[in-house]
Design a protein around this motif. Sequence first.
Motif, PDB file in Angstrom:
ATOM      1  N   GLN A 189      42.495  31.582  36.928  1.00 15.85           N
ATOM      2  CA  GLN A 189      43.399  31.413  38.063  1.00 15.85           C
ATOM      3  C   GLN A 189      43.867  32.760  38.602  1.00 15.85           C
ATOM      4  O   GLN A 189      43.716  33.801  37.965  1.00 15.85           O
ATOM      5  CB  GLN A 189      44.607  30.563  37.648  1.00 15.85           C
ATOM      6  N   GLN A 190      44.493  32.719  39.794  1.00 13.30           N
ATOM      7  CA  GLN A 190      44.965  33.946  40.429  1.00 13.30           C
ATOM      8  C   GLN A 190      45.913  34.715  39.519  1.00 13.30           C
ATOM      9  O   GLN A 190      45.858  35.943  39.425  1.00 13.30           O
ATOM     10  CB  GLN A 190      45.668  33.592  41.748  1.00 13.30           C
ATOM     11  N   ASP A 191      46.810  33.987  38.836  1.00 15.33           N
ATOM     12  CA  ASP A 191      47.753  34.626  37.916  1.00 15.33           C
ATOM     13  C   ASP A 191      47.400  34.315  36.463  1.00 15.33           C
ATOM     14  O   ASP A 191      48.276  34.239  35.601  1.00 15.33           O
ATOM     15  CB  ASP A 191      49.188  34.161  38.219  1.00 15.33           C
TER      16      ASP A 191
ATOM     17  N   ASN B 182      43.054  38.071  35.108  1.00 13.18           N
ATOM     18  CA  ASN B 182      43.696  38.969  36.073  1.00 13.18           C
ATOM     19  C   ASN B 182      44.888  39.695  35.459  1.00 13.18           C
ATOM     20  O   ASN B 182      45.218  40.807  35.884  1.00 13.18           O
ATOM     21  CB  ASN B 182      44.136  38.188  37.306  1.00 13.18           C
TER      22      ASN B 182
ATOM     23  N   ASN C  26      40.835  35.867  43.259  1.00 15.15           N
ATOM     24  CA  ASN C  26      41.021  34.457  42.909  1.00 15.15           C
ATOM     25  C   ASN C  26      39.633  33.907  42.560  1.00 15.15           C
ATOM     26  O   ASN C  26      38.882  33.465  43.422  1.00 15.15           O
ATOM     27  CB  ASN C  26      41.631  33.685  44.081  1.00 15.15           C
TER      28      ASN C  26
ATOM     29  N   ARG D 122      38.295  30.445  43.749  1.00 14.83           N
ATOM     30  CA  ARG D 122      38.469  30.098  45.169  1.00 14.83           C
ATOM     31  C   ARG D 122      37.766  31.083  46.094  1.00 14.83           C
ATOM     32  O   ARG D 122      37.860  30.947  47.304  1.00 14.83           O
ATOM     33  CB  ARG D 122      39.962  30.028  45.509  1.00 14.83           C
TER      34      ARG D 122
END
Length: 316
Positions: free
Chosen positions: A152-154, A158, A170, A173
């Motif tokens: 995931q983005q967070d 990452n 991301n 996505r």
Amino acid sequence: MGDVAATDLRERVAVRAATRRRTFWTIPRRDALVGYLMISPQLVGSVLFVLLPLGLVFFYSLQEWNVLAGTFEFVGGENYAKLLADPNMGQVLTSTALFSVGLVVLNLTLALILAILLDQRLRGTTFFRTLFFSPVLVSLVAWTIVWQFLLQQDGGINGVLGVAGVEGPNWLRGDATALLSVIVVQVVKNVGLNMVLFLAALQGVPRQLYEAAQLDGAGAWTRFQRITVPQISPTILLTSIITVVGSLQVFAQIAVLTQGGPGMSTTVLVYYLYQQAFQFRHLGYGATLSVLLFLIVAALTLVQWRLRRKWVFHES
């Protein structure tokens, strides 16, 4: 005298019948009967769970089955005409090809490298063999859900990149990273299986061949090309067939990680089949896509099997 003649006739008839039975139930026929009895459970299972479903899929591909309305109508080749005119098929087949090629190349290459490294007689190799094989034993859905959080983005990946001052994308996505992410998740999950197969093949290569090659001045790369690859080529054929077929049947990872997105960049044929048959209720068209998938798998397997004579050791 009449009774004696009748008794003699009955004895002769009995002897002839016994002789015919002995002649019919010869040793080869008894052995063949035992063999058929031994394979009958597998044969019955193959008919019930392989041949019969294949026949039903082809039958359903000629129908238009609306489960909600309760209608079942013969439409002939309309579903196949719809397949040829489907505007999404180009993107679906492209995504399927990219996914399969990336997965097969990365999986087989990494598995062979790991097998060669772990074939060395060094301390700790048992631990690393267990480490790389352990993901194979983990539940597929649980494995995929964990990776969904990591990508995931967070997420965790990452977060690690952020510590190094790198802003991660991301992963699930992005058009450029979604398919790659799914490939990596699948490779890490199953590379241990091919690694074990390669490792078993490497341990079966006679060490005398390497010793003789070294005495003749052959380097490591030459020994790999001229000895290792030919000797383990049957295992390479086996793993390539298994991996290619498996890459065309990946569904859970797509469904959990990307749901076919972004856009249709990760919509492979199996997931598109699922969407058409069970989300949009086009069961007849879904069966047609199943026929297409079967033909692709059968064709690729046949090509690999026919090409084995050109590069597999001891094949002619």
